[in-house]
Design an enzyme around this catalytic site. Structure first.
Site, PDB file in Angstrom:
ATOM      1  N   ASP A  56     -10.762  -9.170   7.491  1.00 13.97           N
ATOM      2  CA  ASP A  56     -12.115  -8.950   7.257  1.00 13.97           C
ATOM      3  C   ASP A  56     -12.801 -10.447   7.172  1.00 13.97           C
ATOM      4  O   ASP A  56     -14.057 -10.424   7.770  1.00 13.97           O
ATOM      5  CB  ASP A  56     -12.488  -8.399   6.153  1.00 13.97           C
ATOM      6  CG  ASP A  56     -12.375  -6.859   6.137  1.00 13.97           C
ATOM      7  OD1 ASP A  56     -12.415  -6.353   6.994  1.00 13.97           O
ATOM      8  OD2 ASP A  56     -13.101  -6.219   5.190  1.00 13.97           O
ATOM      9  N   LYS A  92       3.343 -15.300   1.483  1.00 15.51           N
ATOM     10  CA  LYS A  92       3.331 -15.937   0.119  1.00 15.51           C
ATOM     11  C   LYS A  92       4.694 -16.159   0.114  1.00 15.51           C
ATOM     12  O   LYS A  92       5.313 -15.861  -1.256  1.00 15.51           O
ATOM     13  CB  LYS A  92       2.761 -15.136  -0.543  1.00 15.51           C
ATOM     14  CG  LYS A  92       2.186 -15.720  -1.842  1.00 15.51           C
ATOM     15  CD  LYS A  92       1.142 -16.775  -1.888  1.00 15.51           C
ATOM     16  CE  LYS A  92       0.675 -17.422  -3.216  1.00 15.51           C
ATOM     17  NZ  LYS A  92      -0.103 -18.640  -3.069  1.00 15.51           N
ATOM     18  N   TYR A 136       0.795  -1.217   0.128  1.00 18.31           N
ATOM     19  CA  TYR A 136       0.125   0.260   0.105  1.00 18.31           C
ATOM     20  C   TYR A 136       0.887   1.226  -0.264  1.00 18.31           C
ATOM     21  O   TYR A 136       0.287   2.406  -0.352  1.00 18.31           O
ATOM     22  CB  TYR A 136      -0.872   0.126   1.135  1.00 18.31           C
ATOM     23  CG  TYR A 136      -2.066  -0.955   1.116  1.00 18.31           C
ATOM     24  CD1 TYR A 136      -2.285  -1.822  -0.030  1.00 18.31           C
ATOM     25  CD2 TYR A 136      -2.888  -1.264   2.276  1.00 18.31           C
ATOM     26  CE1 TYR A 136      -3.121  -2.819  -0.007  1.00 18.31           C
ATOM     27  CE2 TYR A 136      -3.794  -2.316   2.312  1.00 18.31           C
ATOM     28  CZ  TYR A 136      -4.045  -2.902   1.041  1.00 18.31           C
ATOM     29  OH  TYR A 136      -4.964  -4.128   1.114  1.00 18.31           O
ATOM     30  N   ASP A 149      -3.107 -17.976   0.884  1.00 15.58           N
ATOM     31  CA  ASP A 149      -4.281 -18.575   0.331  1.00 15.58           C
ATOM     32  C   ASP A 149      -4.711 -19.739   1.403  1.00 15.58           C
ATOM     33  O   ASP A 149      -6.057 -19.881   1.481  1.00 15.58           O
ATOM     34  CB  ASP A 149      -3.947 -19.116  -1.155  1.00 15.58           C
ATOM     35  CG  ASP A 149      -2.754 -19.724  -1.016  1.00 15.58           C
ATOM     36  OD1 ASP A 149      -1.602 -19.638  -0.166  1.00 15.58           O
ATOM     37  OD2 ASP A 149      -2.345 -20.326  -2.017  1.00 15.58           O
TER      38      ASP A 149
END
Ligand code: NAD
Length: 360
Positions: A248, A188, A142, A220
């Site tokens: 979330d 990852k 970000y 994942d």
């Protein structure tokens, strides 16, 4: 008498309503513990744009920097939606994170026994869930450069520096020590070099915490596992973007947005806010669930003000009020007792007083 300066930023929509409810609870704690909480109010978000032209003024940021902790309600609403991206109320949140150096975001996802039926997952899967997602908040993709887009491609860069991973890993390990002593670092590393770097540093810092169990999971798989068997997790630590998504998912396991508190911590400052937004559809109707804001206050007591017993007592009071069947509209089901926002906070206060009488 011990005293703390609390910067209070109610914000927009239901922000002021849930803030008022939570401060009543905090006042009760103050009386019970003989601690003085001094509130300094300021506008933030849409209402600040209306008043000063900016979502966060320099004076408000300074006030927050000089406080012991910041409480924030929620910002935003339809009135300001058409403003350009860099002038929107939500900019205040980014500016506060930057201005206060808040590099870690803590989002507990706790399933209260009384609400286990409200999740979209089966009750036996969610009952007993108590996960803490620790998200790195000021680095990663970000914020990385270079970034940009032209007619033919778009690009962002995921960068982590050693000190950024070291400090967030320590936050996670320290928290785990106060919980079930297990940390899952999510990355990852099978694809991304930056993730392998993250993993190596987390392993290095883990040497300082031999009493805490550490494992690693690809993002994942972590997303799948959170929905399949959320109970397997204690503390999850992860990068900014992965944490955004996983927190979330963890939140939805609990079934209601109105029940989720959060903390954002830095070296010197701390900000506490509910996960939900300004809920313009129910603002001003005394319908908002104040429990996320009330539990954000509980987190402030535990993590910043060294009043962990009072924080835990609030948490128990909330649990007991739910156990007794009281619900605000968005978590109401047949047979529950429907209460307003103010009734809910009054019930929590009553229960808190009873708990303290029991302890005494
Ligand atoms: P929202 O969280 O405000 O509302 C989503 C839904 O959940 C609505 O139906 C709302 O009524 C309900 N809800 C949320 N909190 C509740 C509570 N405490 N009690 C009962 N019901 C509750 O999300 P949204 O509708 O996508 O966004 C509304 C505004 O809030 C937007 O301007 C958005 O940008 C802003 N927002 C702000 C924050 C923040 O301040 N941290 C976070 C998310 C969204």
């Amino acid at each position: 008498m011990r005293s703390y300066k609390i910067a209070v930023l109610p914000g927009d929509g239901i922000g002021p309503e849930v803030m008022e409810a939570a401060l009543k609870v905090l006042d009760t704690v103050g009386e019970m513990e003989s601690v003085k909480f001094e509130y300094e109010y300021a506008q933030v978000g849409g209402c600040a744009i209306d008043e000063t032209g900016k979502p966060l003024s320099e004076e408000t940021l300074k006030m927050c920097q000089q406080s012991d902790a910041v409480l924030l309600g929620a910002v935003g609403g339809p009135k300001w939606e058409s403003l350009p991206q860099d002038q929107k109320p939500e900019q205040a949140l980014l500016q506060l994170r930057g201005g206060l150096g808040l590099y870690s975001n803590l989002r507990p996802a706790v399933v209260f026994p009384a609400l286990a039926g409200a999740s979209s997952l089966r009750e036996e899967v969610v009952s007993g869930v108590d996960v803490m997602v620790v998200r790195e908040l000021t680095g990663g993709i970000y914020f990385g450069t270079p970034k940009g887009a032209d007619a033919n491609k778009g690009w962002n860069t995921m960068v982590y520096e050693r000190h950024e991973v070291e400090r967030i890993a320590r936050v996670a390990f320290d928290l785990a020590r106060k919980r079930s002593s297990r940390v899952t670092s999510v990355d990852k590393a099978n694809v991304l070099d930056v993730s392998q770097f993250w993993r190596d540093i987390v392993i290095e810092i883990h040497q300082e915490y031999p009493d805490v169990e550490l494992d690693h999971m690809y993002v994942d798989n972590a997303a799948m596992q959170l929905v399949r068997t959320p109970k397997q997790f204690d503390v999850i630590v992860t990068s900014n973007m992965f944490g955004d998504i996983l927190s979330d998912i963890a939140a939805m396991v609990t079934g209601s947005l109105g029940m989720l508190p959060s903390a954002s911590l830095g070296e010197k400052h701390a900000l506490y806010e509910p996960v939900h937004g300004s809920a313009p559809d129910i603002a001003g109707q005394n319908k908002a669930n104040p429990l996320a804001m009330i539990m954000s206050v509980a987190m402030m007591l535990s993590y910043t003000l060294d009043m962990g017993n009072a924080g835990a007592a609030i948490q128990s009071a909330v649990s007991e009020v739910l156990e007794a069947g009281y619900r605000t509209g968005e978590i109401y089901q047949d047979g529950d007792k429907l209460v307003s926002s103010t009734e809910m906070s009054d019930l929590v206060i009553k229960q808190l007083i009873q708990i303290s009488a029991r302890v005494a």
